[in-house]
Design a protein around this motif. Structure first.
Motif, PDB file in Angstrom:
ATOM      1  N   ALA A   1      20.505  10.230  14.029  1.00 45.10           N
ATOM      2  CA  ALA A   1      21.576  11.224  13.891  1.00 45.10           C
ATOM      3  C   ALA A   1      22.888  10.700  14.470  1.00 45.10           C
ATOM      4  CB  ALA A   1      21.168  12.524  14.589  1.00 45.10           C
ATOM      5  N   LEU A   2      22.825  10.041  15.617  1.00 47.58           N
ATOM      6  CA  LEU A   2      24.038   9.481  16.221  1.00 47.58           C
ATOM      7  C   LEU A   2      24.619   8.371  15.349  1.00 47.58           C
ATOM      8  CD1 LEU A   2      22.894   9.286  19.959  1.00 47.58           C
ATOM      9  CD2 LEU A   2      24.477  10.944  18.963  1.00 47.58           C
ATOM     10  N   ALA A   3      23.748   7.559  14.748  1.00 45.65           N
ATOM     11  CA  ALA A   3      24.224   6.469  13.901  1.00 45.65           C
ATOM     12  C   ALA A   3      25.040   7.002  12.727  1.00 45.65           C
ATOM     13  CB  ALA A   3      23.041   5.636  13.398  1.00 45.65           C
ATOM     14  N   LYS A   4      24.616   8.126  12.172  1.00 46.19           N
ATOM     15  CA  LYS A   4      25.349   8.706  11.044  1.00 46.19           C
ATOM     16  C   LYS A   4      26.770   9.097  11.440  1.00 46.19           C
ATOM     17  CE  LYS A   4      21.263  10.537   8.678  1.00 46.19           C
ATOM     18  NZ  LYS A   4      20.527  11.780   8.273  1.00 46.19           N
ATOM     19  N   ASP A   5      26.963   9.418  12.721  1.00 43.79           N
ATOM     20  CA  ASP A   5      28.278   9.849  13.196  1.00 43.79           C
ATOM     21  C   ASP A   5      29.022   8.746  13.947  1.00 43.79           C
ATOM     22  OD1 ASP A   5      27.980  12.370  12.096  1.00 43.79           O
ATOM     23  OD2 ASP A   5      27.089  13.222  13.918  1.00 43.79           O
ATOM     24  N   GLY A   6      28.496   7.537  13.924  1.00 47.88           N
ATOM     25  CA  GLY A   6      29.189   6.416  14.543  1.00 47.88           C
ATOM     26  C   GLY A   6      29.186   6.428  16.057  1.00 47.88           C
ATOM     27  N   ILE A   7      28.158   7.049  16.660  1.00 53.91           N
ATOM     28  CA  ILE A   7      28.063   7.154  18.118  1.00 53.91           C
ATOM     29  C   ILE A   7      27.039   6.144  18.630  1.00 53.91           C
ATOM     30  CG2 ILE A   7      27.457   8.660  20.056  1.00 53.91           C
ATOM     31  CD1 ILE A   7      28.381  11.020  18.323  1.00 53.91           C
ATOM     32  N   ALA A   8      27.417   5.387  19.646  1.00 53.51           N
ATOM     33  CA  ALA A   8      26.534   4.361  20.191  1.00 53.51           C
ATOM     34  C   ALA A   8      25.369   4.978  20.958  1.00 53.51           C
ATOM     35  CB  ALA A   8      27.320   3.426  21.110  1.00 53.51           C
ATOM     36  N   TYR A   9      24.237   4.293  20.903  1.00 51.32           N
ATOM     37  CA  TYR A   9      23.057   4.666  21.694  1.00 51.32           C
ATOM     38  C   TYR A   9      22.690   3.463  22.551  1.00 51.32           C
ATOM     39  CZ  TYR A   9      18.405   6.359  22.945  1.00 51.32           C
ATOM     40  OH  TYR A   9      17.291   6.782  23.648  1.00 51.32           O
ATOM     41  N   VAL A  10      22.566   3.697  23.851  1.00 58.48           N
ATOM     42  CA  VAL A  10      22.329   2.612  24.808  1.00 58.48           C
ATOM     43  C   VAL A  10      20.995   2.859  25.508  1.00 58.48           C
ATOM     44  CG1 VAL A  10      23.280   1.324  26.752  1.00 58.48           C
ATOM     45  CG2 VAL A  10      24.823   2.493  25.159  1.00 58.48           C
ATOM     46  N   PRO A  11      19.946   2.131  25.144  1.00 61.76           N
ATOM     47  CA  PRO A  11      18.647   2.356  25.783  1.00 61.76           C
ATOM     48  C   PRO A  11      18.631   1.802  27.201  1.00 61.76           C
ATOM     49  CG  PRO A  11      18.427   1.070  23.746  1.00 61.76           C
ATOM     50  CD  PRO A  11      19.870   1.072  24.138  1.00 61.76           C
ATOM     51  N   PHE A  12      18.262   2.657  28.168  1.00 54.99           N
ATOM     52  CA  PHE A  12      17.970   2.055  29.465  1.00 54.99           C
ATOM     53  C   PHE A  12      16.473   1.784  29.544  1.00 54.99           C
ATOM     54  CE2 PHE A  12      18.177   6.651  30.878  1.00 54.99           C
ATOM     55  CZ  PHE A  12      16.881   6.790  31.369  1.00 54.99           C
ATOM     56  N   PHE A  13      16.107   0.841  30.365  1.00 56.76           N
ATOM     57  CA  PHE A  13      14.750   0.293  30.418  1.00 56.76           C
ATOM     58  C   PHE A  13      14.327  -0.239  29.042  1.00 56.76           C
ATOM     59  CE2 PHE A  13      13.595   3.297  34.162  1.00 56.76           C
ATOM     60  CZ  PHE A  13      14.263   2.452  35.042  1.00 56.76           C
ATOM     61  N   PRO A  14      15.191  -1.064  28.389  1.00 56.70           N
ATOM     62  CA  PRO A  14      14.815  -1.584  27.075  1.00 56.70           C
ATOM     63  C   PRO A  14      13.582  -2.479  27.115  1.00 56.70           C
ATOM     64  CG  PRO A  14      16.719  -2.761  27.932  1.00 56.70           C
ATOM     65  CD  PRO A  14      16.474  -1.606  28.855  1.00 56.70           C
ATOM     66  N   LEU A  15      13.269  -2.994  28.301  1.00 59.62           N
ATOM     67  CA  LEU A  15      12.096  -3.852  28.464  1.00 59.62           C
ATOM     68  C   LEU A  15      11.016  -3.174  29.296  1.00 59.62           C
ATOM     69  CD1 LEU A  15      13.970  -7.228  29.056  1.00 59.62           C
ATOM     70  CD2 LEU A  15      13.032  -6.318  26.931  1.00 59.62           C
ATOM     71  N   GLY A  16      11.115  -1.849  29.440  1.00 63.35           N
ATOM     72  CA  GLY A  16      10.086  -1.105  30.143  1.00 63.35           C
ATOM     73  C   GLY A  16      10.457  -0.704  31.551  1.00 63.35           C
ATOM     74  N   GLY A  17      11.481  -1.320  32.124  1.00 65.09           N
ATOM     75  CA  GLY A  17      11.929  -0.917  33.450  1.00 65.09           C
ATOM     76  C   GLY A  17      11.028  -1.437  34.552  1.00 65.09           C
ATOM     77  N   PHE A  18      10.722  -0.554  35.499  1.00 66.38           N
ATOM     78  CA  PHE A  18       9.937  -0.973  36.661  1.00 66.38           C
ATOM     79  C   PHE A  18       8.497  -1.287  36.290  1.00 66.38           C
ATOM     80  CE2 PHE A  18      13.302   1.824  38.426  1.00 66.38           C
ATOM     81  CZ  PHE A  18      13.983   0.855  39.138  1.00 66.38           C
ATOM     82  N   SER A  19       8.045  -0.861  35.108  1.00 64.42           N
ATOM     83  CA  SER A  19       6.740  -1.226  34.560  1.00 64.42           C
ATOM     84  C   SER A  19       6.982  -1.972  33.254  1.00 64.42           C
ATOM     85  CB  SER A  19       5.875   0.019  34.313  1.00 64.42           C
ATOM     86  OG  SER A  19       5.653   0.730  35.510  1.00 64.42           O
ATOM     87  N   PRO A  20       7.159  -3.286  33.306  1.00 65.80           N
ATOM     88  CA  PRO A  20       7.535  -4.044  32.113  1.00 65.80           C
ATOM     89  C   PRO A  20       6.562  -3.850  30.957  1.00 65.80           C
ATOM     90  CG  PRO A  20       7.752  -5.393  34.081  1.00 65.80           C
ATOM     91  CD  PRO A  20       7.071  -4.127  34.497  1.00 65.80           C
ATOM     92  N   LEU A  21       7.116  -3.929  29.748  1.00 69.70           N
ATOM     93  CA  LEU A  21       6.303  -3.773  28.550  1.00 69.70           C
ATOM     94  C   LEU A  21       5.185  -4.806  28.525  1.00 69.70           C
ATOM     95  CD1 LEU A  21       9.097  -3.328  25.847  1.00 69.70           C
ATOM     96  CD2 LEU A  21       7.512  -1.566  26.642  1.00 69.70           C
ATOM     97  N   GLN A  22       3.966  -4.342  28.268  1.00 73.50           N
ATOM     98  CA  GLN A  22       2.828  -5.237  28.117  1.00 73.50           C
ATOM     99  C   GLN A  22       2.021  -4.761  26.917  1.00 73.50           C
ATOM    100  OE1 GLN A  22       0.560  -5.864  31.692  1.00 73.50           O
ATOM    101  NE2 GLN A  22       2.367  -6.068  32.986  1.00 73.50           N
ATOM    102  N   SER A  23       1.832  -5.653  25.951  1.00 71.63           N
ATOM    103  CA  SER A  23       1.124  -5.284  24.736  1.00 71.63           C
ATOM    104  C   SER A  23       0.573  -6.543  24.085  1.00 71.63           C
ATOM    105  CB  SER A  23       2.064  -4.561  23.768  1.00 71.63           C
ATOM    106  OG  SER A  23       1.541  -4.542  22.468  1.00 71.63           O
ATOM    107  N   ASP A  24      -0.687  -6.490  23.699  1.00 72.41           N
ATOM    108  CA  ASP A  24      -1.264  -7.637  22.984  1.00 72.41           C
ATOM    109  C   ASP A  24      -0.529  -7.866  21.669  1.00 72.41           C
ATOM    110  OD1 ASP A  24      -3.091  -8.044  25.002  1.00 72.41           O
ATOM    111  OD2 ASP A  24      -4.702  -6.907  24.010  1.00 72.41           O
ATOM    112  N   ALA A  25      -0.157  -6.766  20.999  1.00 68.08           N
ATOM    113  CA  ALA A  25       0.557  -6.904  19.727  1.00 68.08           C
ATOM    114  C   ALA A  25       1.900  -7.582  19.930  1.00 68.08           C
ATOM    115  CB  ALA A  25       0.737  -5.529  19.086  1.00 68.08           C
TER     116      ALA A  25
END
Length: 289
Positions: free
Chosen positions: A200-224
């Motif tokens: 919805a934000l993309a349609k209106d030209g509004i930026a989205y900034v993910p915090f913890f893009p890599l999982g944060g204090f519990s880093p992403l872990q996935s076999d896939a």
């Protein structure tokens, strides 16, 4: 999905590179107190700007005050194309706990603290960090807090306003009060509750900034994730960042690090194009989480 070739996006009246830098890790352990190596913190900031980063995310409650003071030491006078984005709405107690700080007086003081510690006359972007629940978005009106920030913008102390840790209903309420140029919420491969909001934000030209893009204090872990990374001869974290870049053109990334080598690894994610089968595999991580 978009393509990683879309390397810039609008943030208010500025165009920024989609791979930016988050300053949270420049403070001490738990984002509290000074870093163990201030010279290394200065070096990573200078390396980021030299590598083309022109969007840095920070806050005066990191440390507190520490990261903003290091940013000023490292980068002031600031490059003309550098956009500094800060946050207000929280504070730290003497043990480092995160507490709400969004009375009108606290919000005004926070803006002046950021101005002083960054050495700026105007803050380019200020995100109002909602603290109804420290751990995630919670419903409730944000009008009173946002009207204070809108007033500070009218006074010329703030150029643009964003929101952080908010629900879609709060974004809608905020947009009725003033222009919102970005939303900063938790989002990554495994935490995808904001899928509809991002679109919805993309349609209106509004930026989205993910915090913890890599999982944060519990880093992403996935076999896939690990399997895709091996297939593409990349690190799992590079793949996770590349997936975000391809997810939607309005996503701006602010991975943080206190290491120049790690910074270089993060920035190379912008060169990584994920084939369709890899994207399908990665999309399944959230479904299994």
């Amino acid at each position: 999905m978009t393509t990683a070739s879309q390397t810039t996006y609008r943030l208010g009246d500025r165009t920024v590179n989609r791979l930016g830098y988050g300053a949270m890790q420049l403070a001490g352990p738990g984002v509290f107190g000074p870093p163990k190596d201030r010279a290394a913190a200065v070096a990573v900031l200078r390396a980021a700007v030299e590598a083309g980063v022109n969007h840095i995310d920070t806050s005066d409650f990191y440390g507190p005050h520490v990261t903003n003071q290091i940013i000023r030491e490292a980068l002031s006078p600031y490059p003309d194309d550098l956009t500094l984005c800060t946050k207000i709405g929280a504070r730290r107690d003497d043990k480092g706990a995160w507490l709400p700080a969004y009375s009108p007086d606290e919000l005004r003081s926070a803006v002046h603290d950021n101005l002083r510690n960054l050495g700026l006359d105007v803050l380019p972007v200020v995100n109002l960090r909602i603290m109804f629940d420290v751990h995630g978005p919670a419903e409730g009106s944000i009008r009173q807090q946002l009207e204070v920030l809108a007033e500070l913008r009218q006074q010329g102390l703030v150029r643009h306003i964003g929101l952080s840790n908010v629900t879609p209903a709060q974004v809608a309420e905020g947009r009725d009060i003033c222009e919102i140029v970005c939303v900063q919420n938790q989002y990554n491969l495994a935490h995808r509750g904001d899928d509809d909001l991002i679109d919805a934000l993309a349609k209106d030209g509004i930026a989205y900034v993910p915090f913890f893009p890599l999982g944060g204090f519990s880093p992403l872990q996935s076999d896939a994730l690990s399997d895709v990374a091996r297939r593409l001869d990349a690190s799992p974290l590079q793949v996770a960042l590349a997936w975000l870049l391809q997810r939607s053109p309005n996503i701006l990334l602010i991975p943080g690090t206190s290491s120049v080598a790690h910074l270089d690894d993060n920035l190379r994610a912008g060169e990584l194009a994920l084939p369709a089968d890899a994207v399908a595999t990665l999309d399944g991580i959230a479904q299994r989480a």
